[in-house]
Design a protein around this motif. Structure first.
Motif, PDB file in Angstrom:
ATOM      1  N   LEU A  46       0.812  -1.229   0.000  1.00 46.59           N
ATOM      2  CA  LEU A  46       0.000   0.000   0.000  1.00 46.59           C
ATOM      3  C   LEU A  46       0.835   1.265   0.000  1.00 46.59           C
ATOM      4  N   LYS A  47       2.012   1.205   0.583  1.00 46.72           N
ATOM      5  CA  LYS A  47       2.813   2.443   0.633  1.00 46.72           C
ATOM      6  C   LYS A  47       3.277   2.865  -0.761  1.00 46.72           C
ATOM      7  N   GLN A  48       3.216   1.938  -1.713  1.00 42.39           N
ATOM      8  CA  GLN A  48       3.562   2.295  -3.101  1.00 42.39           C
ATOM      9  C   GLN A  48       2.530   3.258  -3.702  1.00 42.39           C
ATOM     10  N   LEU A  49       1.336   3.296  -3.106  1.00 41.71           N
ATOM     11  CA  LEU A  49       0.294   4.217  -3.580  1.00 41.71           C
ATOM     12  C   LEU A  49       0.494   5.635  -3.053  1.00 41.71           C
ATOM     13  N   VAL A  50       1.375   5.755  -2.052  1.00 43.23           N
ATOM     14  CA  VAL A  50       1.559   7.044  -1.374  1.00 43.23           C
ATOM     15  C   VAL A  50       2.754   7.769  -1.989  1.00 43.23           C
ATOM     16  N   PRO A  51       2.579   8.994  -2.496  1.00 43.72           N
ATOM     17  CA  PRO A  51       3.725   9.713  -3.062  1.00 43.72           C
ATOM     18  C   PRO A  51       4.936   9.757  -2.128  1.00 43.72           C
ATOM     19  N   MET A  52       4.726   9.855  -0.824  1.00 43.94           N
ATOM     20  CA  MET A  52       5.873   9.862   0.097  1.00 43.94           C
ATOM     21  C   MET A  52       6.383   8.461   0.417  1.00 43.94           C
ATOM     22  N   ALA A  53       5.739   7.450  -0.166  1.00 42.88           N
ATOM     23  CA  ALA A  53       6.192   6.057  -0.092  1.00 42.88           C
ATOM     24  C   ALA A  53       6.324   5.523   1.343  1.00 42.88           C
ATOM     25  N   ARG A  54       5.450   6.010   2.227  1.00 40.00           N
ATOM     26  CA  ARG A  54       5.423   5.475   3.592  1.00 40.00           C
ATOM     27  C   ARG A  54       4.074   5.772   4.225  1.00 40.00           C
ATOM     28  N   PHE A  55       3.748   5.032   5.289  1.00 34.02           N
ATOM     29  CA  PHE A  55       2.591   5.380   6.107  1.00 34.02           C
ATOM     30  C   PHE A  55       2.993   6.556   7.012  1.00 34.02           C
ATOM     31  N   GLY A  56       1.993   7.339   7.416  1.00 31.58           N
ATOM     32  CA  GLY A  56       2.272   8.420   8.367  1.00 31.58           C
ATOM     33  C   GLY A  56       2.246   7.908   9.799  1.00 31.58           C
ATOM     34  N   THR A  57       2.630   8.770  10.719  1.00 32.85           N
ATOM     35  CA  THR A  57       2.610   8.403  12.142  1.00 32.85           C
ATOM     36  C   THR A  57       1.445   9.130  12.840  1.00 32.85           C
ATOM     37  N   PRO A  58       0.958   8.571  13.939  1.00 36.01           N
ATOM     38  CA  PRO A  58      -0.079   9.271  14.718  1.00 36.01           C
ATOM     39  C   PRO A  58       0.369  10.684  15.110  1.00 36.01           C
ATOM     40  N   GLU A  59       1.660  10.843  15.383  1.00 36.35           N
ATOM     41  CA  GLU A  59       2.173  12.167  15.798  1.00 36.35           C
ATOM     42  C   GLU A  59       2.034  13.184  14.656  1.00 36.35           C
ATOM     43  N   GLU A  60       2.148  12.712  13.418  1.00 38.11           N
ATOM     44  CA  GLU A  60       2.005  13.642  12.285  1.00 38.11           C
ATOM     45  C   GLU A  60       0.556  14.122  12.136  1.00 38.11           C
ATOM     46  N   VAL A  61      -0.393  13.326  12.588  1.00 38.29           N
ATOM     47  CA  VAL A  61      -1.795  13.783  12.607  1.00 38.29           C
ATOM     48  C   VAL A  61      -2.007  14.706  13.813  1.00 38.29           C
ATOM     49  N   ALA A  62      -1.430  14.303  14.930  1.00 37.99           N
ATOM     50  CA  ALA A  62      -1.616  15.075  16.173  1.00 37.99           C
ATOM     51  C   ALA A  62      -1.088  16.506  16.025  1.00 37.99           C
ATOM     52  N   GLY A  63      -0.016  16.676  15.264  1.00 34.84           N
ATOM     53  CA  GLY A  63       0.579  18.010  15.102  1.00 34.84           C
ATOM     54  C   GLY A  63      -0.425  19.016  14.544  1.00 34.84           C
ATOM     55  N   ILE A  64      -1.170  18.605  13.541  1.00 36.91           N
ATOM     56  CA  ILE A  64      -2.118  19.547  12.927  1.00 36.91           C
ATOM     57  C   ILE A  64      -3.346  19.753  13.835  1.00 36.91           C
ATOM     58  N   VAL A  65      -3.708  18.708  14.571  1.00 34.24           N
ATOM     59  CA  VAL A  65      -4.809  18.877  15.535  1.00 34.24           C
ATOM     60  C   VAL A  65      -4.386  19.897  16.602  1.00 34.24           C
ATOM     61  N   GLY A  66      -3.126  19.794  17.029  1.00 33.31           N
ATOM     62  CA  GLY A  66      -2.610  20.750  18.019  1.00 33.31           C
ATOM     63  C   GLY A  66      -2.672  22.176  17.490  1.00 33.31           C
ATOM     64  N   PHE A  67      -2.340  22.341  16.210  1.00 35.02           N
ATOM     65  CA  PHE A  67      -2.409  23.685  15.626  1.00 35.02           C
ATOM     66  C   PHE A  67      -3.864  24.175  15.569  1.00 35.02           C
TER      67      PHE A  67
END
Ligand code: NAP
Length: 249
Positions: free
Chosen positions: A206-227
């Protein structure tokens, strides 16, 4: 870390694990918010997250309730209010979620209803339980964790896509209803994020479908929620912010 403000609290549904846990830690660290940590049944995970939060110096109230059940939601929030009569809830993060994937042609009604009830009715049950308080205090931040599935659509997830798309519509409507009261309502739409929800997926493929070629981390979602929970985000409302490594289609 921000100074802990004794009276200010955030409620995070599904805060025991995964993205919700990361959001709770972010709001505690960045904003010094005390945390009402909701979960469904995983007491052990909730207690572990609560212990991590306490090391930051914030207060934590464990609130086990099923977001699908309006009476349980009311009782859970009431229990917190009774224990903390001085508390001011400033941030609500509707994050609790499940998947019951199947092609629609094979989908059992129970799997349709369970997913719609958890996400969409859960949003309604929890948000309406705290909304009057936010309106009265003329301040609030509501952040709904939706999904790429709710914007792009994903085969095998008609139930989940419908639920998340429904929350996106509700986000935009509610944002306009409460804007004059200084309450912002936004959604964050993750793509593939490493958590228990995605642990059985074929990440290598599945990560081949992602331009950044990886899954994200929960912390990367949390950062924008914090903002979005911050004072700096005061003029952003009715928005959907994607956190998906570039996988928009
Ligand atoms: P997760 O690791 O499976 O955690 C789910 C959380 O939701 C747990 O805290 C669970 O509590 C809670 N929960 C489930 N049903 C509940 C209910 N009826 N009432 C109260 N709490 C309930 O999932 P996640 O990956 O962190 O997902 C969090 C949110 O992000 C969900 O809304 C999900 O749809 C969304 N999302 C995730 C991804 C991804 O790739 N992971 C992508 C897009 C969107 P217990 O611990 O007690 O079971």
């Amino acid at each position: 870390m921000a100074e802990v403000t004794k009276a200010k609290w955030a409620l995070i549904t599904g805060g025991s694990r995964g993205i919700g846990r990361a959001i709770a830690l972010e709001l505690a660290r960045k904003h010094g918010l005390n945390i009402v940590l909701n979960y469904a049944s995983n007491k052990e995970a909730a207690e572990t997250t609560a212990a991590e939060l306490k090391t930051i110096g914030v207060d934590v109230f464990l609130a086990p309730f099923d977001v699908k059940d309006p009476e349980a939601v009311k009782a859970g929030i009431e229990a917190w209010r009774s224990a903390h009569p001085e508390a001011r809830l400033e941030v609500l993060v509707n994050n609790a979620g499940i998947t019951r994937d199947n092609l629609l042609v094979f989908m059992e009604p129970a799997d349709w209803h369970e997913v719609i009830n958890t996400h969409l009715n859960g949003f309604f049950n929890v948000t309406t339980s705290v909304l009057q308080g936010l309106v009265r205090q003329r301040y609030g931040r509501i952040i709904n964790v939706v999904s790429l599935s709710g914007t792009k659509g994903v085969p095998g997830q008609t139930n989940y896509s419908a639920a998340k798309a429904g929350i996106i519509g509700a986000t935009r409507s509610l944002a306009q209803e409460v804007a004059k009261r200084n309450i912002t309502v936004n959604a964050v739409a993750p793509g593939f994020i490493t958590s228990d929800m995605t642990k059985d997926l074929d990440e290598a493929q599945l990560k081949q479908l992602v331009p950044m070629a990886r899954f994200g981390t929960p912390e990367e979602v949390a950062g924008i929620v914090g903002f979005l929970a911050s004072a700096e985000a005061a003029y952003i409302t009715g928005e959907v912010i994607h956190v998906n490594g570039g996988m928009h289609s």
